[in-house]
Design a protein around this motif. Structure first.
Motif, PDB file in Angstrom:
ATOM      1  N   ILE A  37      -5.130  -0.923   7.275  1.00 15.90           N
ATOM      2  CA  ILE A  37      -4.681  -1.496   8.496  1.00 15.90           C
ATOM      3  C   ILE A  37      -5.226   0.571   9.486  1.00 15.90           C
ATOM      4  CG2 ILE A  37      -2.079  -0.918   9.825  1.00 15.90           C
ATOM      5  CD1 ILE A  37      -0.742  -2.167   7.144  1.00 15.90           C
ATOM      6  N   PRO A  38      -5.513   0.400  10.304  1.00 14.10           N
ATOM      7  CA  PRO A  38      -5.858   1.194  11.526  1.00 14.10           C
ATOM      8  C   PRO A  38      -4.337   2.426  11.449  1.00 14.10           C
ATOM      9  CG  PRO A  38      -6.794  -0.041  11.903  1.00 14.10           C
ATOM     10  CD  PRO A  38      -5.476  -0.700  11.301  1.00 14.10           C
ATOM     11  N   ARG A  39      -4.872   4.260  11.343  1.00 15.35           N
ATOM     12  CA  ARG A  39      -3.840   4.545  11.055  1.00 15.35           C
ATOM     13  C   ARG A  39      -2.838   4.648  12.558  1.00 15.35           C
ATOM     14  NH1 ARG A  39      -3.982   9.077   8.069  1.00 15.35           N
ATOM     15  NH2 ARG A  39      -5.773   8.869   7.306  1.00 15.35           N
ATOM     16  N   ALA A  40      -3.520   4.276  13.226  1.00 15.59           N
ATOM     17  CA  ALA A  40      -2.502   4.395  14.648  1.00 15.59           C
ATOM     18  C   ALA A  40      -1.761   3.233  14.960  1.00 15.59           C
ATOM     19  CB  ALA A  40      -3.259   4.126  15.395  1.00 15.59           C
ATOM     20  N   ARG A  41      -2.127   2.132  14.054  1.00  9.10           N
ATOM     21  CA  ARG A  41      -1.165   0.981  13.739  1.00  9.10           C
ATOM     22  C   ARG A  41      -0.066   1.455  12.485  1.00  9.10           C
ATOM     23  NH1 ARG A  41      -5.741  -3.503  14.723  1.00  9.10           N
ATOM     24  NH2 ARG A  41      -5.165  -4.511  12.864  1.00  9.10           N
ATOM     25  N   ALA A  42      -1.043   1.805  11.469  1.00  9.14           N
ATOM     26  CA  ALA A  42       0.116   2.087  10.590  1.00  9.14           C
ATOM     27  C   ALA A  42       1.313   3.349  11.009  1.00  9.14           C
ATOM     28  CB  ALA A  42      -0.526   2.555   9.645  1.00  9.14           C
ATOM     29  N   ALA A  43       0.939   3.738  11.657  1.00 12.16           N
ATOM     30  CA  ALA A  43       2.209   4.443  12.087  1.00 12.16           C
ATOM     31  C   ALA A  43       3.053   4.004  12.958  1.00 12.16           C
ATOM     32  CB  ALA A  43       1.275   6.144  12.702  1.00 12.16           C
ATOM     33  N   ARG A  44       2.674   2.854  13.960  1.00 13.21           N
ATOM     34  CA  ARG A  44       3.936   2.434  14.162  1.00 13.21           C
ATOM     35  C   ARG A  44       4.620   1.430  13.997  1.00 13.21           C
ATOM     36  NH1 ARG A  44      -0.368   1.705  18.620  1.00 13.21           N
ATOM     37  NH2 ARG A  44      -1.427  -0.031  17.675  1.00 13.21           N
ATOM     38  N   LEU A  45       3.280   0.963  13.272  1.00 15.92           N
ATOM     39  CA  LEU A  45       4.244   0.046  11.494  1.00 15.92           C
ATOM     40  C   LEU A  45       5.668   0.772  10.310  1.00 15.92           C
ATOM     41  CD1 LEU A  45       2.724  -2.189   8.945  1.00 15.92           C
ATOM     42  CD2 LEU A  45       4.778  -0.503   8.605  1.00 15.92           C
ATOM     43  N   VAL A  46       5.073   2.437  10.354  1.00 10.66           N
ATOM     44  CA  VAL A  46       6.426   2.505   9.823  1.00 10.66           C
ATOM     45  C   VAL A  46       7.597   3.582  10.809  1.00 10.66           C
ATOM     46  CG1 VAL A  46       6.940   5.071   9.156  1.00 10.66           C
ATOM     47  CG2 VAL A  46       4.538   3.725   8.086  1.00 10.66           C
ATOM     48  N   GLU A  47       7.352   3.176  12.855  1.00  9.23           N
ATOM     49  CA  GLU A  47       8.659   3.900  13.622  1.00  9.23           C
ATOM     50  C   GLU A  47       9.138   2.493  13.265  1.00  9.23           C
ATOM     51  OE1 GLU A  47       6.918   4.893  17.143  1.00  9.23           O
ATOM     52  OE2 GLU A  47       5.747   6.380  16.761  1.00  9.23           O
ATOM     53  N   ARG A  48       8.190   1.271  13.373  1.00  7.80           N
ATOM     54  CA  ARG A  48       9.020  -0.423  13.341  1.00  7.80           C
ATOM     55  C   ARG A  48      10.131  -0.410  12.160  1.00  7.80           C
ATOM     56  NH1 ARG A  48       4.824  -2.827  13.651  1.00  7.80           N
ATOM     57  NH2 ARG A  48       5.742  -4.721  11.847  1.00  7.80           N
ATOM     58  N   PHE A  49       9.822  -0.354  10.990  1.00 11.49           N
ATOM     59  CA  PHE A  49       9.698  -0.521   9.480  1.00 11.49           C
ATOM     60  C   PHE A  49       9.405   1.131   8.858  1.00 11.49           C
ATOM     61  CE2 PHE A  49       9.953  -2.965   5.379  1.00 11.49           C
ATOM     62  CZ  PHE A  49      11.089  -3.566   6.033  1.00 11.49           C
ATOM     63  N   PRO A  50      10.874   1.808   9.112  1.00 12.03           N
ATOM     64  CA  PRO A  50      10.290   3.091   8.330  1.00 12.03           C
ATOM     65  C   PRO A  50      10.664   2.488   7.205  1.00 12.03           C
ATOM     66  CG  PRO A  50      11.713   3.196   9.232  1.00 12.03           C
ATOM     67  CD  PRO A  50      11.443   1.505   9.939  1.00 12.03           C
ATOM     68  N   HIS A  51      11.419   1.933   6.202  1.00 10.52           N
ATOM     69  CA  HIS A  51      12.007   1.462   4.869  1.00 10.52           C
ATOM     70  C   HIS A  51      10.505   2.168   3.998  1.00 10.52           C
ATOM     71  CE1 HIS A  51      15.284   0.716   7.311  1.00 10.52           C
ATOM     72  NE2 HIS A  51      16.356   1.577   6.781  1.00 10.52           N
ATOM     73  N   ILE A  52       9.632   1.241   4.699  1.00  7.97           N
ATOM     74  CA  ILE A  52       8.263   0.704   4.024  1.00  7.97           C
ATOM     75  C   ILE A  52       7.751   2.483   2.725  1.00  7.97           C
ATOM     76  CG2 ILE A  52       6.776   0.655   5.397  1.00  7.97           C
ATOM     77  CD1 ILE A  52       5.714  -0.929   4.007  1.00  7.97           C
ATOM     78  N   LEU A  53       8.639   3.366   3.682  1.00  6.86           N
ATOM     79  CA  LEU A  53       8.006   4.456   2.533  1.00  6.86           C
ATOM     80  C   LEU A  53       9.463   4.554   1.840  1.00  6.86           C
ATOM     81  CD1 LEU A  53       7.068   6.775   6.238  1.00  6.86           C
ATOM     82  CD2 LEU A  53       5.524   5.061   4.076  1.00  6.86           C
ATOM     83  N   LYS A  54      10.219   3.958   1.927  1.00  5.54           N
ATOM     84  CA  LYS A  54      10.999   4.231   0.320  1.00  5.54           C
ATOM     85  C   LYS A  54      10.767   3.504  -1.007  1.00  5.54           C
ATOM     86  CE  LYS A  54      14.951   1.957   1.556  1.00  5.54           C
ATOM     87  NZ  LYS A  54      16.373   2.158   2.134  1.00  5.54           N
ATOM     88  N   TYR A  55       9.641   2.950  -0.983  1.00  4.77           N
ATOM     89  CA  TYR A  55       9.320   1.981  -2.168  1.00  4.77           C
ATOM     90  C   TYR A  55       7.813   2.763  -2.563  1.00  4.77           C
ATOM     91  CZ  TYR A  55      12.281  -1.351  -0.527  1.00  4.77           C
ATOM     92  OH  TYR A  55      13.700  -1.534  -0.202  1.00  4.77           O
TER      93      TYR A  55
END
Length: 131
Positions: A37-55
């Motif tokens: 996943i390109p960095r810019a799209r990964a950042a947008r993904l985290v903005e949309r679904f920040p919970h993924i970084l809890k795991y």
């Protein structure tokens, strides 16, 4: 890593991230990049679904990603698209969610694992079904 505005949005949406160490946050974000996943799209993904970084990457994210590739035959590109569309699929427990759901669908619908992979690619929420 995320820029300040993106991190700020993620923290507002998911304040539990404040309890996650920086190394874990970084590892989660780097894992998304590793998936393709390109960095810019990964950042947008985290903005949309920040919970993924809890795991945990090694405890949750990588086992789920490896399962989807190995057992359902998803390519790296298909997996990256799947995660962008439905990031919650990587937070699913292998033992409690992915294995039972996929086994049920393969048995009950008389599907092959490749057919299930195609279904998951087009409709990733099928992985979140309860059996």
């Amino acid at each position: 890593m995320l820029d300040r505005p993106s991190l700020g949005k993620a923290l507002l949406t998911c304040p539990q991230l404040l309890g996650v160490g920086f190394k874990s946050l970084r590892a989660g974000f780097d894992f998304l990049i590793e998936l393709g996943i390109p960095r810019a799209r990964a950042a947008r993904l985290v903005e949309r679904f920040p919970h993924i970084l809890k795991y945990s990457v090694e405890g949750n994210l990588r086992p789920a990603a490896d399962f989807l590739q190995r057992e359902l035959g998803l390519s790296q590109e298909q997996l990256a698209r799947l995660v962008e569309r439905e990031p919650g699929c990587l937070q699913l427990s292998l033992e409690r969610n992915l294995l039972p759901t996929c086994s049920y669908l393969i048995d009950a619908a008389d599907m092959t694992s490749n057919q299930l992979g195609k279904l998951v690619s087009t409709n990733p929420r099928v992985l979140q079904m309860s059996v």
